[in-house]
Design an enzyme around this catalytic site. Sequence first.
Site, PDB file in Angstrom:
ATOM      1  N   HIS A 197       8.850  -5.855  -8.078  1.00 18.63           N
ATOM      2  CA  HIS A 197       8.087  -5.572  -9.280  1.00 18.63           C
ATOM      3  C   HIS A 197       6.701  -5.082  -8.874  1.00 18.63           C
ATOM      4  O   HIS A 197       6.350  -5.053  -7.692  1.00 18.63           O
ATOM      5  CB  HIS A 197       7.992  -6.811 -10.179  1.00 18.63           C
ATOM      6  CG  HIS A 197       9.189  -7.022 -11.049  1.00 18.63           C
ATOM      7  ND1 HIS A 197       9.566  -6.123 -12.022  1.00 18.63           N
ATOM      8  CD2 HIS A 197      10.097  -8.036 -11.087  1.00 18.63           C
ATOM      9  CE1 HIS A 197      10.644  -6.574 -12.640  1.00 18.63           C
ATOM     10  NE2 HIS A 197      10.996  -7.718 -12.087  1.00 18.63           N
ATOM     11  N   ASP A 219       3.151  -0.070 -11.570  1.00 16.31           N
ATOM     12  CA  ASP A 219       4.110   0.404 -12.568  1.00 16.31           C
ATOM     13  C   ASP A 219       3.612   1.642 -13.303  1.00 16.31           C
ATOM     14  O   ASP A 219       4.305   2.654 -13.385  1.00 16.31           O
ATOM     15  CB  ASP A 219       4.387  -0.689 -13.606  1.00 16.31           C
ATOM     16  CG  ASP A 219       5.509  -1.617 -13.190  1.00 16.31           C
ATOM     17  OD1 ASP A 219       6.060  -1.437 -12.092  1.00 16.31           O
ATOM     18  OD2 ASP A 219       5.832  -2.534 -13.966  1.00 16.31           O
TER      19      ASP A 219
END
Length: 395
Positions: A131, A161
């Site tokens: 992540h 991200d």
Amino acid sequence: MTGPLAGLRVVELAAIGPVPFTGALLADLGADVVRVDRVPKPGVDPEMPPRFDFYNRNKRSVALDLKRSQAVAVVLQMLRRADVLLEGFRPGVTERLGLGPQVCLAANPRLVYGRMTGWGQDGPLAHEAGHDINYLALTGALHCIGEGGGRPVPPLNLVADLGGGAMYLTVGVLAAVTEARGSGRGQVVDVAMIDGVTHLMSAFQALRQQGQWTASRGDNLVDGGAPFYGTYATRDGKYVAVGAIEPHFYAALIEAMGLADEALPAQYNRSAWPAMRERFATVFRTRTRDEWVQTMSGRDACFAPVLDIDEAPAHPQMRAREVYRQLDGLRHPAPAPRFERTPSSLRRGAPAPGEHSLEVLAEWGVEAEQLDDLHAIGAIHQADGREYSGQPQAA
């Protein structure tokens, strides 16, 4: 459609995080973005009600079971009319589905195939899960963020991200679309978040090699080390932020703080920074946050109150700029950036999976017989339960 990307057709294979954000950004700018969702499992509610999934606003949804070859064939048929495909699976997944770059570009040689991973398509970590925080950690960026002497602090998931991932995917896709319009040839746009974050770290890599950036957190110009670039608690337990890097802004800050008559060390005397931070902290604790707002107003001191997520929309600057818009009874961030002649817009809230299956596939040239076949094997879903009557029905 309105916006500078009106007429651009995008197929987005359902994923999480940066790929949907790129899709939403393109949709805000006017692109027709169709998200290919999974067929929902009967009786299983989504983790998030669709209307709150802001990353899917302005899109339409087709729900297909891509484990079925018939559904994959429909996607390939859609891609013949598309300009862009977006996918965010681990390396090799779309190839195993039958939707890898070689197959898709054979179906449409002008297609721009945008793919997103965290670690990249190759290398020893390519197939590992991860992540934002993991990708940020590997690049050295996470090590730089946090208070001196404390642990690294993740900056939400904004940096890997969205910054190093979604924004680079957006830029790469639009660059490739521009090139394809001249050459007639599509290509793969390979985006890895570790690439993007490393690129974002360019200035700090340069400063480090120049000897102007230390390896310690909270010890440098824009990481909270400099007393004139950081946050301070106020008397009411809230916070203010200062960023007076340039000497004339620093002079304005010092004057507003009532320190102009003190014999302070030179602004860029790094050895004095710890003591100066303490002095600044003492001064800022003497007033409330809102009192400091009044004191600093109009002084060009590079000052702002630290607002919480609920306070921010009500600030006069945010209201004047109309940074938030209402859609579907919810407060949405407005599309950005803004365009003079071809404004972006909020046209529809995020769809339920399969909300537009029949409508979209009819528009994109899928034959009724194909839909009947998909329906017979449970490989397609129409969210509102409309029946398949031999012809796709417009919404």
